[in-house]
Design a protein around this motif. Structure first.
Motif, short mmCIF file in Angstrom:
data_model
loop_
_atom_site.label_atom_id
_atom_site.label_comp_id
_atom_site.label_asym_id
_atom_site.label_seq_id
_atom_site.Cartn_x
_atom_site.Cartn_y
_atom_site.Cartn_z
N LEU A 241 0.81 -1.22 0.00
CA LEU A 241 0.00 0.00 0.00
C LEU A 241 0.84 1.27 0.00
O LEU A 241 0.38 2.31 -0.50
CB LEU A 241 -0.91 0.03 1.24
N ALA A 242 2.03 1.21 0.56
CA ALA A 242 2.82 2.42 0.79
C ALA A 242 2.94 3.30 -0.45
O ALA A 242 2.61 4.49 -0.40
CB ALA A 242 4.18 2.07 1.36
N PRO A 243 3.42 2.80 -1.61
CA PRO A 243 3.53 3.69 -2.78
C PRO A 243 2.17 4.09 -3.33
O PRO A 243 2.02 5.19 -3.91
CB PRO A 243 4.32 2.84 -3.79
N MET B 112 -0.82 7.97 -4.46
CA MET B 112 -1.85 8.18 -5.48
C MET B 112 -3.17 8.55 -4.82
O MET B 112 -3.92 9.41 -5.33
CB MET B 112 -2.00 6.92 -6.33
N VAL B 113 -3.48 7.93 -3.70
CA VAL B 113 -4.70 8.26 -2.98
C VAL B 113 -4.67 9.70 -2.50
O VAL B 113 -5.68 10.43 -2.58
CB VAL B 113 -4.90 7.29 -1.79
N ARG B 114 -3.53 10.15 -1.99
CA ARG B 114 -3.41 11.53 -1.53
C ARG B 114 -3.59 12.51 -2.69
O ARG B 114 -4.26 13.54 -2.55
CB ARG B 114 -2.06 11.74 -0.86
N LEU B 115 -3.02 12.17 -3.84
CA LEU B 115 -3.19 13.02 -5.02
C LEU B 115 -4.66 13.11 -5.41
O LEU B 115 -5.20 14.21 -5.64
CB LEU B 115 -2.37 12.47 -6.18
N MET B 116 -5.34 11.96 -5.47
CA MET B 116 -6.75 11.96 -5.85
C MET B 116 -7.62 12.66 -4.81
O MET B 116 -8.62 13.30 -5.15
CB MET B 116 -7.23 10.53 -6.08
N GLY B 117 -7.25 12.53 -3.55
CA GLY B 117 -8.00 13.21 -2.50
C GLY B 117 -7.94 14.73 -2.63
O GLY B 117 -8.88 15.44 -2.25
N ARG B 118 -6.82 15.22 -3.17
CA ARG B 118 -6.69 16.66 -3.41
C ARG B 118 -7.37 17.09 -4.70
O ARG B 118 -7.96 18.17 -4.78
CB ARG B 118 -5.21 17.03 -3.47
N LEU B 119 -7.27 16.23 -5.71
CA LEU B 119 -7.74 16.61 -7.04
C LEU B 119 -9.26 16.47 -7.20
O LEU B 119 -9.90 17.32 -7.84
CB LEU B 119 -7.03 15.75 -8.09
N ARG B 120 -9.84 15.44 -6.65
CA ARG B 120 -11.26 15.17 -6.89
C ARG B 120 -12.16 16.36 -6.52
O ARG B 120 -13.04 16.73 -7.32
CB ARG B 120 -11.67 13.90 -6.13
N GLU C 172 8.19 15.24 -12.13
CA GLU C 172 8.18 15.97 -13.39
C GLU C 172 7.29 15.28 -14.42
O GLU C 172 6.52 15.93 -15.14
CB GLU C 172 9.59 16.12 -13.93
N SER C 173 7.36 13.95 -14.50
CA SER C 173 6.48 13.22 -15.41
C SER C 173 5.02 13.39 -14.99
O SER C 173 4.13 13.52 -15.84
CB SER C 173 6.86 11.74 -15.43
N LEU D 88 0.54 7.65 -13.44
CA LEU D 88 0.82 8.51 -12.29
C LEU D 88 1.24 7.71 -11.06
O LEU D 88 2.16 8.11 -10.33
CB LEU D 88 -0.43 9.35 -11.96
N GLN D 89 0.56 6.59 -10.81
CA GLN D 89 0.90 5.78 -9.64
C GLN D 89 2.36 5.34 -9.67
O GLN D 89 3.07 5.42 -8.66
CB GLN D 89 -0.02 4.55 -9.57
N ASN D 90 2.82 4.86 -10.82
CA ASN D 90 4.20 4.40 -10.94
C ASN D 90 5.18 5.56 -10.79
O ASN D 90 6.23 5.42 -10.14
CB ASN D 90 4.41 3.71 -12.28
N TRP D 91 4.86 6.68 -11.40
CA TRP D 91 5.76 7.84 -11.30
C TRP D 91 5.85 8.33 -9.86
O TRP D 91 6.93 8.71 -9.40
CB TRP D 91 5.28 8.96 -12.21
N LEU D 92 4.72 8.34 -9.16
CA LEU D 92 4.75 8.76 -7.76
C LEU D 92 5.58 7.80 -6.91
O LEU D 92 6.32 8.23 -6.02
CB LEU D 92 3.32 8.85 -7.21
N ALA D 93 5.47 6.50 -7.18
CA ALA D 93 6.26 5.52 -6.45
C ALA D 93 7.75 5.73 -6.68
O ALA D 93 8.58 5.48 -5.79
CB ALA D 93 5.85 4.10 -6.86
N GLU D 94 8.10 6.20 -7.88
CA GLU D 94 9.51 6.43 -8.23
C GLU D 94 9.98 7.83 -7.86
O GLU D 94 11.17 8.15 -8.01
CB GLU D 94 9.69 6.23 -9.74
#
Length: 234
Positions: free
Chosen positions: A159-161, A165-173, A208-209, A198-204
């Motif tokens: 769940l960690a990475p 993505m959940v935090r991003l969606m919580g802000r964006l929605r 910028e991507s 987005l999920q993969n880029w956030l994990a990495e």
């Protein structure tokens, strides 16, 4: 050996306890875990019953009783105690007493978790892995709580990475919904976000991507928010 009757499938549910009244009978190891889990979920109050006096309880139990939402009484559970409770945990060290409490709850139509005999209760508590606002619950249907605990730890790493993505969606929605676009347009955008890299880029930590993707896919009016959407997600 005759085959056992199939167990009914349990109904999975994430339950809000905010403002609810609960009861925990017994403050041994199991009762302490149940009480700690309840208090983390914002109930209005928890009645805690144990036949031992407070000074006979463990330091961990006494610390939990210090919570202002907890009312502790040194006595056994009475029929009136279970009424109007959202959840009841029968977690005393006495199987017969737990069964009696479970029966009281059945008669009153109250959901009860019976520690010593889960089949006598109405629900079981799954192993839950949490990261920020993301939660995954796991149950083995009573076959092996030890395995459920092990897999919970594995789920926490998984769940960690994804929590980023959940935090991003919580802000964006809320920002997207505030535009009051037609439902189909919002649905397409949310599905594109879910299917995106987005999920993969956030994990990495590749913000910028993420920024470039959001610039290309979000309505122009939201571009001004991209920096705050990605803040502290690396």
């Amino acid at each position: 050996m005759p085959s056992a009757a199939p167990r009914p499938i349990l109904y999975p549910l994430f339950l809000s306890l905010e403002g609810r009244r609960c009861l925990v009978a017994g403050l041994g190891d199991v009762g302490r875990r149940k009480l700690a889990g309840l208090l983390a979920c914002g109930p209005a109050s928890v009645l805690v019953l144990d036949t031992r006096r407070a000074e006979q309880l463990s330091d961990e139990a006494v610390a939990l009783l210090a919570d202002p939402r907890v009312l502790f009484e040194c006595r056994s559970c009475a029929p009136a105690d279970v009424r109007d409770r959202t959840l009841v945990f029968a977690a005393t060290g006495n199987a017969g007493e737990n069964a009696r409490i479970a029966a009281l709850c059945r008669e009153a139509g109250i959901l009860c978790n019976c520690a010593s005999a889960p089949d006598l209760g109405a629900f079981s508590v799954p192993a839950v892995a949490r990261r920020d606002g993301l939660a995954a619950a796991l149950s083995t249907g009573g076959a092996s709580p030890a395995l459920a605990r092990r897999w919970r730890h594995e789920l926490e790493h998984w769940l960690a990475p994804r929590a980023r993505m959940v935090r991003l969606m919580g802000r964006l929605r809320p920002l997207v919904l505030a535009l009051h676009a037609e439902t189909g347009q919002n649905t397409r955008l949310f599905r594109a976000l879910a299917a995106s890299p987005l999920q993969n880029w956030l994990a990495e930590g590749d913000l910028e991507s993420c920024r470039r993707w959001l610039l290309a896919e979000l309505p122009p009016v939201l571009h001004v928010h991209i920096a705050e959407l990605l803040d502290d997600l690396a």
